[in-house]
Design a protein around this motif. Sequence first.
Motif, mmCIF file in Angstrom:
data_model
loop_
_atom_site.group_PDB
_atom_site.id
_atom_site.type_symbol
_atom_site.label_atom_id
_atom_site.label_comp_id
_atom_site.label_asym_id
_atom_site.label_seq_id
_atom_site.Cartn_x
_atom_site.Cartn_y
_atom_site.Cartn_z
ATOM 1 N N ARG A 26 0.833 -1.211 0.000
ATOM 2 C CA ARG A 26 0.000 0.000 0.000
ATOM 3 C C ARG A 26 0.867 1.260 0.000
ATOM 4 N NH1 ARG A 26 -3.975 -2.818 4.206
ATOM 5 N NH2 ARG A 26 -5.297 -3.845 2.691
ATOM 6 N N ALA A 27 2.006 1.211 0.688
ATOM 7 C CA ALA A 27 2.920 2.355 0.691
ATOM 8 C C ALA A 27 3.446 2.615 -0.720
ATOM 9 C CB ALA A 27 4.068 2.119 1.666
ATOM 10 N N ALA A 28 3.706 1.552 -1.471
ATOM 11 C CA ALA A 28 4.160 1.715 -2.857
ATOM 12 C C ALA A 28 3.062 2.362 -3.706
ATOM 13 C CB ALA A 28 4.571 0.364 -3.437
ATOM 14 N N ALA A 29 1.826 1.948 -3.496
ATOM 15 C CA ALA A 29 0.707 2.548 -4.230
ATOM 16 C C ALA A 29 0.540 4.015 -3.849
ATOM 17 C CB ALA A 29 -0.580 1.773 -3.950
ATOM 18 N N LEU A 30 0.708 4.327 -2.566
ATOM 19 C CA LEU A 30 0.620 5.706 -2.108
ATOM 20 C C LEU A 30 1.735 6.546 -2.727
ATOM 21 C CD1 LEU A 30 -0.745 7.806 -0.293
ATOM 22 C CD2 LEU A 30 0.717 7.001 1.574
ATOM 23 N N GLN A 31 2.924 5.994 -2.804
ATOM 24 C CA GLN A 31 4.027 6.717 -3.434
ATOM 25 C C GLN A 31 3.721 6.983 -4.909
ATOM 26 O OE1 GLN A 31 6.572 8.276 -2.118
ATOM 27 N NE2 GLN A 31 7.146 8.986 -4.145
ATOM 28 N N HIS A 32 3.129 6.025 -5.573
ATOM 29 C CA HIS A 32 2.736 6.216 -6.971
ATOM 30 C C HIS A 32 1.724 7.360 -7.090
ATOM 31 C CE1 HIS A 32 1.976 5.276 -11.132
ATOM 32 N NE2 HIS A 32 0.680 5.174 -10.870
ATOM 33 N N LEU A 33 0.761 7.406 -6.179
ATOM 34 C CA LEU A 33 -0.206 8.511 -6.177
ATOM 35 C C LEU A 33 0.484 9.855 -5.949
ATOM 36 C CD1 LEU A 33 -3.273 7.113 -4.199
ATOM 37 C CD2 LEU A 33 -3.123 7.632 -6.643
ATOM 38 N N ARG A 34 1.473 9.872 -5.050
ATOM 39 C CA ARG A 34 2.229 11.107 -4.812
ATOM 40 C C ARG A 34 2.902 11.584 -6.096
ATOM 41 N NH1 ARG A 34 4.207 8.526 0.043
ATOM 42 N NH2 ARG A 34 3.052 9.400 1.776
ATOM 43 N N GLU A 35 3.508 10.641 -6.805
ATOM 44 C CA GLU A 35 4.197 10.987 -8.055
ATOM 45 C C GLU A 35 3.208 11.529 -9.084
ATOM 46 O OE1 GLU A 35 6.190 7.313 -8.933
ATOM 47 O OE2 GLU A 35 7.567 7.564 -7.225
ATOM 48 N N LEU A 36 2.054 10.911 -9.180
ATOM 49 C CA LEU A 36 1.031 11.404 -10.106
ATOM 50 C C LEU A 36 0.547 12.792 -9.703
ATOM 51 C CD1 LEU A 36 -1.104 8.173 -10.622
ATOM 52 C CD2 LEU A 36 0.479 9.225 -12.258
ATOM 53 N N ALA A 37 0.363 12.999 -8.399
ATOM 54 C CA ALA A 37 -0.131 14.283 -7.902
ATOM 55 C C ALA A 37 0.876 15.405 -8.150
ATOM 56 C CB ALA A 37 -0.458 14.179 -6.414
ATOM 57 N N GLN A 38 2.145 15.076 -8.198
ATOM 58 C CA GLN A 38 3.166 16.089 -8.484
ATOM 59 C C GLN A 38 3.154 16.491 -9.956
ATOM 60 O OE1 GLN A 38 6.776 14.279 -7.095
ATOM 61 N NE2 GLN A 38 6.399 14.846 -4.963
ATOM 62 N N GLN A 39 2.653 15.616 -10.811
ATOM 63 C CA GLN A 39 2.655 15.873 -12.252
ATOM 64 C C GLN A 39 1.414 16.610 -12.729
ATOM 65 O OE1 GLN A 39 3.166 12.065 -14.109
ATOM 66 N NE2 GLN A 39 5.035 11.628 -12.980
ATOM 67 N N ARG A 40 0.298 16.425 -12.037
ATOM 68 C CA ARG A 40 -0.961 17.023 -12.488
ATOM 69 C C ARG A 40 -1.938 17.094 -11.324
ATOM 70 N NH1 ARG A 40 -1.179 11.455 -14.681
ATOM 71 N NH2 ARG A 40 0.264 12.226 -16.215
ATOM 72 N N PRO A 41 -2.963 17.914 -11.471
ATOM 73 C CA PRO A 41 -3.985 17.985 -10.411
ATOM 74 C C PRO A 41 -4.656 16.622 -10.219
ATOM 75 C CG PRO A 41 -4.234 19.805 -11.941
ATOM 76 C CD PRO A 41 -3.220 18.874 -12.540
ATOM 77 N N MET A 42 -5.052 16.356 -8.989
ATOM 78 C CA MET A 42 -5.690 15.082 -8.670
ATOM 79 C C MET A 42 -6.951 15.345 -7.858
ATOM 80 S SD MET A 42 -4.096 11.874 -6.561
ATOM 81 C CE MET A 42 -2.976 11.454 -7.875
ATOM 82 N N ALA A 43 -8.004 14.641 -8.162
ATOM 83 C CA ALA A 43 -9.253 14.732 -7.400
ATOM 84 C C ALA A 43 -9.426 13.458 -6.579
ATOM 85 C CB ALA A 43 -10.437 14.910 -8.338
ATOM 86 N N LEU A 44 -9.707 13.622 -5.310
ATOM 87 C CA LEU A 44 -10.009 12.492 -4.433
ATOM 88 C C LEU A 44 -11.503 12.525 -4.156
ATOM 89 C CD1 LEU A 44 -7.063 12.873 -1.912
ATOM 90 C CD2 LEU A 44 -7.205 11.337 -3.876
ATOM 91 N N LEU A 45 -12.170 11.425 -4.374
ATOM 92 C CA LEU A 45 -13.616 11.348 -4.212
ATOM 93 C C LEU A 45 -13.979 10.587 -2.952
ATOM 94 C CD1 LEU A 45 -14.543 10.440 -7.887
ATOM 95 C CD2 LEU A 45 -14.328 12.707 -6.867
ATOM 96 N N THR A 46 -15.068 10.997 -2.348
ATOM 97 C CA THR A 46 -15.603 10.311 -1.184
ATOM 98 C C THR A 46 -17.122 10.454 -1.193
ATOM 99 O OG1 THR A 46 -15.512 10.079 1.222
ATOM 100 C CG2 THR A 46 -15.318 12.305 0.349
ATOM 101 N N ALA A 47 -17.810 9.501 -0.617
ATOM 102 C CA ALA A 47 -19.265 9.549 -0.567
ATOM 103 C C ALA A 47 -19.773 10.167 0.736
ATOM 104 C CB ALA A 47 -19.842 8.143 -0.724
ATOM 105 N N THR A 48 -18.883 10.496 1.634
ATOM 106 C CA THR A 48 -19.294 11.039 2.926
ATOM 107 C C THR A 48 -19.702 12.503 2.814
ATOM 108 O OG1 THR A 48 -18.676 11.309 5.236
ATOM 109 C CG2 THR A 48 -16.956 11.680 3.628
#
Length: 70
Positions: A26-48
């Motif tokens: 999961r830490a590797a997946a989180l790091q991948h998300l960090r790298e993507l977020a540094q390259q372009r805007p990212m939207a995080l969705l939640t139903a709450t």
Amino acid sequence: MPAEDEPTRFAEFRRRYRSELADPERAAALQHLRELAQQRPMALLTATREVENSEAAVLADLLVAGSTTN
């Protein structure tokens, strides 16, 4: 559940979720998300309805902070 219990419940949820994200896979997946977020805007969705008390809020903090500790 009384409203005054919500901060305590969220703190426990936050602690557990961050602990789960510290797992190597999961830490590797989180790091991948960090790298993507540094390259372009990212939207995080939640139903709450309470976004500030959601997994998206915890994840957003981790993406900005760059660590799963705390």
